[in-house]
Motif scaffolding. Structure first.
Motif, PDB file in Angstrom:
ATOM      1  N   UNK A  15       0.834  -1.561   0.183  1.00 33.20           N
ATOM      2  CA  UNK A  15       0.340  -0.308   0.164  1.00 33.20           C
ATOM      3  C   UNK A  15       0.601   0.574  -0.124  1.00 33.20           C
ATOM      4  N   UNK A  16       1.629   1.121   1.481  1.00 32.92           N
ATOM      5  CA  UNK A  16       2.777   2.651   0.890  1.00 32.92           C
ATOM      6  C   UNK A  16       3.802   2.632  -0.090  1.00 32.92           C
ATOM      7  N   UNK A  17       4.183   1.541  -0.743  1.00 29.01           N
ATOM      8  CA  UNK A  17       4.981   1.176  -2.142  1.00 29.01           C
ATOM      9  C   UNK A  17       4.814   1.725  -3.129  1.00 29.01           C
ATOM     10  N   UNK A  18       3.301   1.628  -3.477  1.00 27.50           N
ATOM     11  CA  UNK A  18       2.286   2.832  -4.412  1.00 27.50           C
ATOM     12  C   UNK A  18       1.789   3.893  -4.666  1.00 27.50           C
ATOM     13  N   UNK A  19       2.032   5.061  -3.078  1.00 30.68           N
ATOM     14  CA  UNK A  19       1.632   5.860  -2.808  1.00 30.68           C
ATOM     15  C   UNK A  19       2.407   6.682  -4.406  1.00 30.68           C
ATOM     16  N   UNK A  20       3.510   6.524  -4.889  1.00 29.81           N
ATOM     17  CA  UNK A  20       4.051   7.604  -5.430  1.00 29.81           C
ATOM     18  C   UNK A  20       3.065   7.715  -7.316  1.00 29.81           C
ATOM     19  N   UNK A  21       3.276   8.584  -8.021  1.00 27.37           N
ATOM     20  CA  UNK A  21       1.868   8.600  -8.502  1.00 27.37           C
ATOM     21  C   UNK A  21       2.444   8.376 -10.311  1.00 27.37           C
ATOM     22  N   UNK A  22       2.471   7.356 -10.457  1.00 24.48           N
ATOM     23  CA  UNK A  22       3.148   6.206 -11.176  1.00 24.48           C
ATOM     24  C   UNK A  22       1.221   6.048 -12.520  1.00 24.48           C
ATOM     25  N   UNK A  23       1.836   5.994 -13.639  1.00 22.81           N
ATOM     26  CA  UNK A  23       1.038   5.241 -14.521  1.00 22.81           C
ATOM     27  C   UNK A  23      -0.259   4.369 -13.713  1.00 22.81           C
ATOM     28  N   UNK A  24      -0.312   3.279 -13.278  1.00 18.51           N
ATOM     29  CA  UNK A  24      -1.666   3.187 -12.830  1.00 18.51           C
ATOM     30  C   UNK A  24      -2.457   3.897 -12.116  1.00 18.51           C
ATOM     31  N   UNK A  25      -1.817   4.636 -10.710  1.00 18.78           N
ATOM     32  CA  UNK A  25      -2.370   5.328 -10.122  1.00 18.78           C
ATOM     33  C   UNK A  25      -3.213   6.909 -10.780  1.00 18.78           C
ATOM     34  N   UNK A  26      -2.602   7.248 -11.611  1.00 19.04           N
ATOM     35  CA  UNK A  26      -2.795   8.315 -12.789  1.00 19.04           C
ATOM     36  C   UNK A  26      -3.526   7.942 -13.460  1.00 19.04           C
ATOM     37  N   UNK A  27      -4.064   6.805 -14.414  1.00 22.02           N
ATOM     38  CA  UNK A  27      -5.100   6.191 -14.758  1.00 22.02           C
ATOM     39  C   UNK A  27      -5.941   6.596 -13.943  1.00 22.02           C
ATOM     40  N   UNK A  28      -5.515   5.911 -12.713  1.00 18.88           N
ATOM     41  CA  UNK A  28      -7.098   5.606 -12.066  1.00 18.88           C
ATOM     42  C   UNK A  28      -7.964   6.591 -11.868  1.00 18.88           C
ATOM     43  N   UNK A  29      -7.058   8.105 -11.127  1.00 16.74           N
ATOM     44  CA  UNK A  29      -7.679   9.409 -11.736  1.00 16.74           C
ATOM     45  C   UNK A  29      -8.020   9.831 -12.368  1.00 16.74           C
ATOM     46  N   UNK A  30      -7.402   9.530 -13.950  1.00 12.12           N
ATOM     47  CA  UNK A  30      -7.765   9.884 -14.638  1.00 12.12           C
ATOM     48  C   UNK A  30      -9.114   8.977 -15.299  1.00 12.12           C
ATOM     49  N   UNK A  31      -9.544   7.677 -15.544  1.00 10.57           N
ATOM     50  CA  UNK A  31     -11.017   7.415 -15.127  1.00 10.57           C
ATOM     51  C   UNK A  31     -11.889   8.070 -14.809  1.00 10.57           C
TER      52      UNK A  31
END
Length: 209
Positions: A15-31
């Motif tokens: 959970x903590x290691x995935x906090x950085x704004x990577x492609x999946x995170x940005x795509x989730x927000x974008x979706x």
């Protein structure tokens, strides 16, 4: 009991290691902003599923890398043009001027997108391998059985999905504020530049090694 400890610790680390704004995170927000909340969840689920094979690969250690060095080298080379194409496509995509955000896309495509974006993170097995090395120093975290391996990969996958779910909920809750301060086309540009940057980094690693 030990399996539960491995699961919980891995869940928190994932959970903590995935906090950085990577492609999946940005795509989730974008979706959330462009489509809907459920499309974001499917992207997050696809991204989290990759944690399972990558976590299992880390469990096998460096023996796999040493056994198939040419295959991994070819895969790294194949990914580079794909990254550049995705980046250029995002940069050239025309912004939507409609008031309502498009609802196009299917759960299957959203899941596949998250799967592919997370799969491109070739450093993930090395990350988990380093974590596992630290686990070996603690008896209550040392992976010694099939149940321990199951607890590890499930903790890695569910921890990543929990983070994506949190991103989606936050984007949904603060959608109006995000739309005021973040233009949709900016998200496209950020993702496009991110793809190109990762492509350049992969190119450097390929020729350097």
């Amino acid at each position: 009991m030990k399996t539960a400890c491995i699961f919980l610790v891995t869940f928190v680390i994932s959970f903590l290691g995935s906090v950085h704004p990577g492609p999946v995170n940005l795509s989730v927000i974008q979706a959330v902003l462009r489509k809907n909340f459920y499309a974001a969840l499917w992207i997050g689920l696809g991204g989290a599923m990759v944690e399972i094979p990558y976590g299992y690969l880390a469990l096998q250690g460096v023996q796999f890398v040493e056994r198939y060095p040419s295959w991994l080298k070819s895969l790294q080379l194949l990914v580079i043009p794909v990254l550049f194409l995705l980046g250029i496509a995002a940069l050239l995509r025309k912004p939507n001027t409609q008031q309502e955000l498009p609802q196009s896309g299917t759960p299957r495509w959203a899941f596949a997108k998250g799967l592919f974006l997370s799969f491109l993170n070739g450093q993930l097995p090395l990350y988990w391998f380093a974590i596992l090395l630290n686990y070996q120093a603690y008896h209550w975290l040392k992976v010694q059985s099939g149940w321990h391996e199951l607890g590890f990969v499930m903790g890695a996958s569910l921890g990543a999905f929990a983070l994506q779910f949190s991103y989606a909920k936050l984007a949904l809750r603060y959608e109006n504020q995000l739309l005021k301060h973040i233009k949709i086309e900016w998200m496209e540009r950020i993702i496009g530049l991110l793809f190109i940057a990762v492509g350049l980094w992969q190119t450097f690693l390929y020729w350097w090694n």
